[in-house]
Enzyme design. Structure first.
Site, PDB file in Angstrom:
ATOM      1  N   GLY A  37      84.121 -28.415 101.990  1.00 51.81           N
ATOM      2  CA  GLY A  37      83.352 -29.480 102.621  1.00 51.81           C
ATOM      3  C   GLY A  37      84.265 -30.644 102.938  1.00 51.81           C
ATOM      4  O   GLY A  37      85.495 -30.511 102.866  1.00 51.81           O
ATOM      5  N   ASP A 116      88.634 -24.695  94.135  1.00 46.44           N
ATOM      6  CA  ASP A 116      88.234 -26.002  94.656  1.00 46.44           C
ATOM      7  C   ASP A 116      89.161 -26.339  95.814  1.00 46.44           C
ATOM      8  O   ASP A 116      90.350 -26.589  95.619  1.00 46.44           O
ATOM      9  CB  ASP A 116      88.332 -27.064  93.553  1.00 46.44           C
ATOM     10  CG  ASP A 116      87.941 -28.450  94.053  1.00 46.44           C
ATOM     11  OD1 ASP A 116      87.182 -28.527  95.037  1.00 46.44           O
ATOM     12  OD2 ASP A 116      88.420 -29.447  93.479  1.00 46.44           O
ATOM     13  N   ASN A 171      74.375 -32.153  98.579  1.00 48.48           N
ATOM     14  CA  ASN A 171      74.726 -32.883  97.360  1.00 48.48           C
ATOM     15  C   ASN A 171      74.336 -34.362  97.459  1.00 48.48           C
ATOM     16  O   ASN A 171      74.054 -34.879  98.549  1.00 48.48           O
ATOM     17  CB  ASN A 171      76.236 -32.741  97.115  1.00 48.48           C
ATOM     18  CG  ASN A 171      76.631 -33.163  95.722  1.00 48.48           C
ATOM     19  OD1 ASN A 171      75.805 -33.179  94.808  1.00 48.48           O
ATOM     20  ND2 ASN A 171      77.877 -33.530  95.545  1.00 48.48           N
ATOM     21  N   ASP A 174      70.416 -37.622  94.690  1.00 49.36           N
ATOM     22  CA  ASP A 174      69.975 -38.799  93.942  1.00 49.36           C
ATOM     23  C   ASP A 174      70.199 -40.082  94.726  1.00 49.36           C
ATOM     24  O   ASP A 174      69.484 -41.074  94.523  1.00 49.36           O
ATOM     25  CB  ASP A 174      70.706 -38.873  92.597  1.00 49.36           C
ATOM     26  CG  ASP A 174      72.209 -38.790  92.753  1.00 49.36           C
ATOM     27  OD1 ASP A 174      72.685 -37.937  93.542  1.00 49.36           O
ATOM     28  OD2 ASP A 174      72.933 -39.571  92.099  1.00 49.36           O
ATOM     29  N   GLY A 475     126.581 -22.677 122.820  1.00 49.51           N
ATOM     30  CA  GLY A 475     127.144 -24.017 122.654  1.00 49.51           C
ATOM     31  C   GLY A 475     126.480 -24.977 123.616  1.00 49.51           C
ATOM     32  O   GLY A 475     125.665 -24.582 124.464  1.00 49.51           O
ATOM     33  N   SER A 549     121.341 -21.334 124.610  1.00 46.18           N
ATOM     34  CA  SER A 549     120.524 -20.703 123.550  1.00 46.18           C
ATOM     35  C   SER A 549     120.464 -21.601 122.323  1.00 46.18           C
ATOM     36  O   SER A 549     121.032 -21.284 121.280  1.00 46.18           O
ATOM     37  CB  SER A 549     121.054 -19.316 123.199  1.00 46.18           C
ATOM     38  OG  SER A 549     122.438 -19.312 122.955  1.00 46.18           O
TER      39      SER A 549
END
Length: 638
Positions: A37, A116, A171, A174, A475, A549
């Site tokens: 979450g 967790d 959650n 409350d 190079g 390169s």
């Protein structure tokens, strides 16, 4: 009774208790789940509460936890449950989870391993790691905030990675006064997202408060309107999908060859799916060789049957070539073998995907080189829209085609995590940069086959009386690569050697005229040149290439195309200030003025070779001297 006898008897009773405890839990089913979450949604607090309520905290741990809770301060609670999980000092200081923390606990009905996972978007890659072995995901939502982008991201990732059960834990109920309407609204929002995203997994909504303990292990009087299971009841009773593995076809990725003596030869690994018994016909992939199982050996002795989830050693009736990375499977129902795929990739590195660059691909015990093509699209996890993209950035989720340098044994990820899930590893830094899921092999990979010819590279080389080589000059621009390569070729020509010089500028007039100078185009430029050089060595030629390169990964990619010893890296080691002072083509001047972008040495890096076969310094020697030096080191040429 003496004191010694008392101690002995006490120790014996403790040992009996431990044995009884182990015996009690040995045969329980195991549920692996993750909590995920957004930041501060209460994941660590929830896990701490589960550990506390399931009596999995020792007395000294509880005392330390109470002391830490007083020190950091809590929200009117005696214990800060998050401190049980947030073990890193940085996490405690910031009050967030950074790494994936694993915890074990058990109840009377089931054993659990919980991960967790961090909530911050920056650590989404850690969430992917935690979800890779999970059976269930608890997706926490702050009741005050509702479903947000990170909620959708984690739900979609859990779906991609194959987590079959999702719990939407609303959650902090409350803090909203246990408002039923708000809870229903959040569940409806998530349900709408699930339909839009095409997520078919089962999901369950539960109103909880990790801090207050509502509906965690016991039903809360604060939510009389909720009649479903508590979170713990759901975890104890949810059906495990891994039980289906035993009904699938037999698959065992070989981890190592067990050869303790001349009389025993077995092949060890973890059975990913299915079951096997002595007498079963098996097939070893990718070779396709077949044999019969003679016995199945474990530390406890021989088995009459082995099933998914068991680590075993299998012996064959025949001397079949089998090694680490091979897969032992049911003879009449083997997995597929291919080297080109459509995949979904979650990019996990700060540096973006380099299209065409060679990465290590690890799938189970198989390790091969792989290149990723430009993504077909990336997924906007908020809207599920498919977006055009040229690369993959950190945390991006994209669909792209991928090719490996040799065939690998696989099954679609939806059928097998073990043979369908892979990681990508940067060859230079050894960082894990991506995680992916194989969907299917491309049809062109199945329809294109290597055509064997009677005249091969050895015959071509013998006709020219020379050993093929690639002399790879690298190079900075202005270092003298082309000049020295030309001098070397002239000397080889005088020695009646058959050569061809591929020059960087010349190739861009034809083969690579469609490429620019972005990092992706430079990678593709070198890949094409490498393939051409390989064809020329197959023809028996000595190939000289003069290309900047700039990236080690691409030079290593070309080296890997060639047989051992045929790639010779020649570093024309010239300091930037010297090369810029020469500036024969005027390119440095343009780059300094801003008229030429992505120029090596100015606004694009040059990665010097670590251990080139040959190094020449054009400050200390002329081009002719450098050529003579190279020829001497190359001798003999046959």
């Amino acid at each position: 009774m003496s004191e010694a006898d008392t101690i002995y008897k006490t120790d014996a009773l403790i040992a009996e208790d431990i044995d009884a405890y182990l015996e009690t839990h040995q045969h329980k089913s195991l549920l692996r789940f993750i909590t995920c979450g957004s930041v501060d949604d209460g994941k660590s607090t929830l896990i701490g509460r589960l550990l506390y309520d399931s009596k999995m905290i020792f007395e000294d741990q509880l005392e330390a936890l109470q002391a830490d809770s007083k020190r950091v301060g809590t929200q009117g609670q005696e214990i800060d449950f998050a401190l049980l999980v947030d073990g890193l000092a940085a996490e405690r200081e910031q009050g967030i989870t950074i790494d994936v923390a694993y915890r074990f606990f058990a109840t009377e009905k089931r054993k659990f391993i919980v991960a967790d996972c961090p909530g911050h978007e920056q650590y989404t890659r850690n969430m992917v790691t935690g979800a890779s072995t999970a059976d269930l995901a608890i997706l926490l939502v702050d009741a005050r905030k509702g479903v947000i982008v990170q909620t959708r991201r984690h739900a979609y990732l859990a779906h991609l990675i194959g987590v079959k059960n999702i719990v939407l834990a609303v959650n902090k109920m409350d803090l909203i006064g246990y408002d039923q309407e708000r809870y229903n609204s959040i569940c409806d929002d998530f349900r709408a997202f699930v339909r839009e995203a095409g997520i078919s997994e089962n999901f369950t909504c539960i109103p909880i408060s990790g801090l207050a303990g509502d509906n965690i292990t016991s039903r809360s009087a604060n939510t009389p309107w909720y009649s479903g299971d508590t979170l713990m009841e759901h975890l104890e009773t949810v059906e495990l999908n891994n039980t289906d593995d035993q009904s699938k076809a037999f698959r065992l990725p070989v981890q190592w060859v067990n050869r303790p003596n001349l009389d025993f030869r077995g092949f060890s690994g973890l059975i990913s799916t299915g079951s096997v018994k002595p007498g079963d016909a098996i097939r070893v992939l990718p070779s396709g060789k077949t044999s019969t199982v003679t016995k199945i050996v474990t530390l406890e002795g021989e088995l009459e049957e082995a099933v998914a989830g068991q680590s075993v050693t299998i012996c064959f009736a025949d001397e079949v070539d089998c090694s680490r990375g091979n897969v032992i499977a049911t003879a009449d129902n083997p997995p597929e073998v291919s080297d080109q795929f459509e995949t979904t990739i979650v990019w996990m590195d700060d540096d973006p995907l380099h299209v065409g660059r060679s990465y290590w691909l690890k799938l189970g015990t198989q390790m091969v080189s792989a290149t990723v093509q430009q993504p077909k699209y990336t997924v906007n996890v908020n809207t599920m829209e498919h977006l055009a993209a040229k690369t993959l950035e950190l945390n991006a989720i994209g669909v792209a085609e991928l090719a490996t340098d040799k065939p690998i044994v696989f099954e679609p990820y939806t059928d097998s995590r073990a043979l369908g899930g892979f990681i990508l590893i940067d060859k230079i830094t050894n960082r894990t940069v991506g995680a992916g899921m194989l969907h299917f092999s491309l049809r062109r990979a199945q329809n294109v086959h290597w055509q064997a010819t009677d005249i091969g590279r050895e015959e071509h080389a013998n006709l020219k009386n020379q050993k093929p080589r690639v002399l790879w000059f690298t190079g900075l621009s202005g270092s003298g690569k082309s000049t020295i390569a030309n001098e070397v070729e002239k000397r080889l020509n005088l020695m009646n050697r058959h050569t061809f010089l591929l020059d960087g500028d010349n190739v861009r007039h034809g083969l690579n005229k469609d490429l620019g100078f972005t990092e992706a185009d430079r990678i593709e430029n070198i890949r094409r040149v490498g393939e051409v050089a390989k064809l020329m060595t197959d023809a028996g030629l000595i190939v000289l290439t003069a290309f900047i390169s700039p990236f080690r990964a691409e030079r290593d990619m070309v080296r890997a195309m060639m047989p051992e010893g045929e790639f010779v890296e020649i570093f024309v080691d010239t300091p930037l200030e010297v090369a810029e002072e020469r500036d024969v083509k005027g390119l440095y001047k343009k780059a300094r003025s801003g008229a030429l972008k992505n120029f090596t040495g100015i606004d694009s890096p040059y990665e010097a070779p670590f251990n080139p076969e040959i190094r020449v310094n054009t400050v200390e020697m002329t081009a002719a001297d450098a050529a003579e030096h190279i020829i001497r080191l190359l001798m003999p040429l046959k």
